[in-house]
Motif scaffolding. Structure first.
Motif, PDB file in Angstrom:
ATOM      1  N   LEU A 187     -50.966 -45.241 -19.987  1.00 45.57           N
ATOM      2  CA  LEU A 187     -49.627 -44.670 -20.123  1.00 45.57           C
ATOM      3  C   LEU A 187     -49.301 -43.784 -18.928  1.00 45.57           C
ATOM      4  N   TYR A 235     -42.190 -38.258 -18.714  1.00 48.86           N
ATOM      5  CA  TYR A 235     -41.923 -38.411 -20.139  1.00 48.86           C
ATOM      6  C   TYR A 235     -42.950 -37.662 -20.964  1.00 48.86           C
ATOM      7  N   TYR A 274     -44.744 -38.087 -24.749  1.00 45.54           N
ATOM      8  CA  TYR A 274     -44.970 -39.102 -25.775  1.00 45.54           C
ATOM      9  C   TYR A 274     -45.344 -38.448 -27.094  1.00 45.54           C
ATOM     10  N   VAL A 311     -45.729 -45.370 -29.734  1.00 48.45           N
ATOM     11  CA  VAL A 311     -45.323 -44.025 -29.322  1.00 48.45           C
ATOM     12  C   VAL A 311     -43.810 -43.942 -29.205  1.00 48.45           C
ATOM     13  N   GLN A 312     -43.318 -42.715 -29.339  1.00 45.39           N
ATOM     14  CA  GLN A 312     -41.941 -42.420 -28.964  1.00 45.39           C
ATOM     15  C   GLN A 312     -41.988 -41.794 -27.575  1.00 45.39           C
ATOM     16  N   GLN A 313     -41.044 -42.157 -26.734  1.00 51.40           N
ATOM     17  CA  GLN A 313     -41.022 -41.691 -25.354  1.00 51.40           C
ATOM     18  C   GLN A 313     -39.708 -40.965 -25.092  1.00 51.40           C
TER      19      GLN A 313
END
Length: 199
Positions: free
Chosen positions: A11, A20, A22, A75-77
């Motif tokens: 990542l 970002y 995560y 995951v949320q980014q």
């Protein structure tokens, strides 16, 4: 934005900017460094609901670590700037984040103490205990089952794989653990923890 990564996908690479943040929804992510010999040293393993890399997002410092999916993950980014602005505007979220940070720091201090003062057996036992508390399945009588391989244990404890294998054999002979087809069972976590204090 929800994204999916398969086991082994990176990542964030050593040297990358933290553009970002995560939030881990499913699976596990490991944070590691690599020695000059190419050995992997696992510094942290994130489980669901963790946010990373918060330190890089807040402090805007160069990233010396690699973040890699240890399993298939979801995951949320979110852009790092938006996360920092949100934290600043929401003191309750900031308090929750600080609570997580201090729990993490306590774990790191414990690991550091064992790395500096313990034998190979003590270092391995400490890593097994962390794994059990964070990712293990609790059964009756204080028994924990964990799924972790010797290579990862070695990378977390700063030991060779051969040393981990030898020490695991000793723990099994003492009746503290049961080794069975890729799984490790800590027979009684309280007894195990008591033995760790004497190693």
């Amino acid at each position: 934005r929800v994204r999916h990564y398969t086991k082994g996908q990176v990542l964030i690479l050593n040297g990358d900017n933290a553009d970002y943040v995560y939030r881990l929804l499913k699976g596990k992510v490991k944070q590691y460094d690599t020695t000059y010999r190419g050995d992997e040293i696992i510094l942290n393993v994130f489980k669901p609901s963790a946010f990373f890399p918060m330190s890089l997002a807040i402090n805007k410092v160069p990233n010396p670590y690699t973040f890699e999916a240890e399993t298939d993950i979801e995951v949320q980014q979110v852009p790092a700037g938006e996360v920092v602005a949100f934290i600043k505007a929401n003191p309750d979220v900031l308090f929750d984040l600080l609570s997580r940070v201090f729990r993490g720091v306590d774990g790191l201090l414990g690991r550091m103490a064992h790395l500096m003062a313990s034998s190979a057996k003590g270092r391995l036992m400490y890593e097994l205990l962390i794994e059990a508390r964070r990712f293990g399945i609790l059964k009756t009588g204080g028994e924990y089952t964990i799924k972790v391989n010797e290579k990862d244990l070695a990378a977390r404890a700063g030991l060779s794989r051969e040393t981990v294998s030898r020490e695991m054999g000793k723990l099994a002979k003492e009746g503290l653990v049961i080794l069975n087809s890729g799984k490790i069972t800590i027979c009684n976590v309280e007894i195990f923890e008591g033995k760790l204090g004497k190693v």
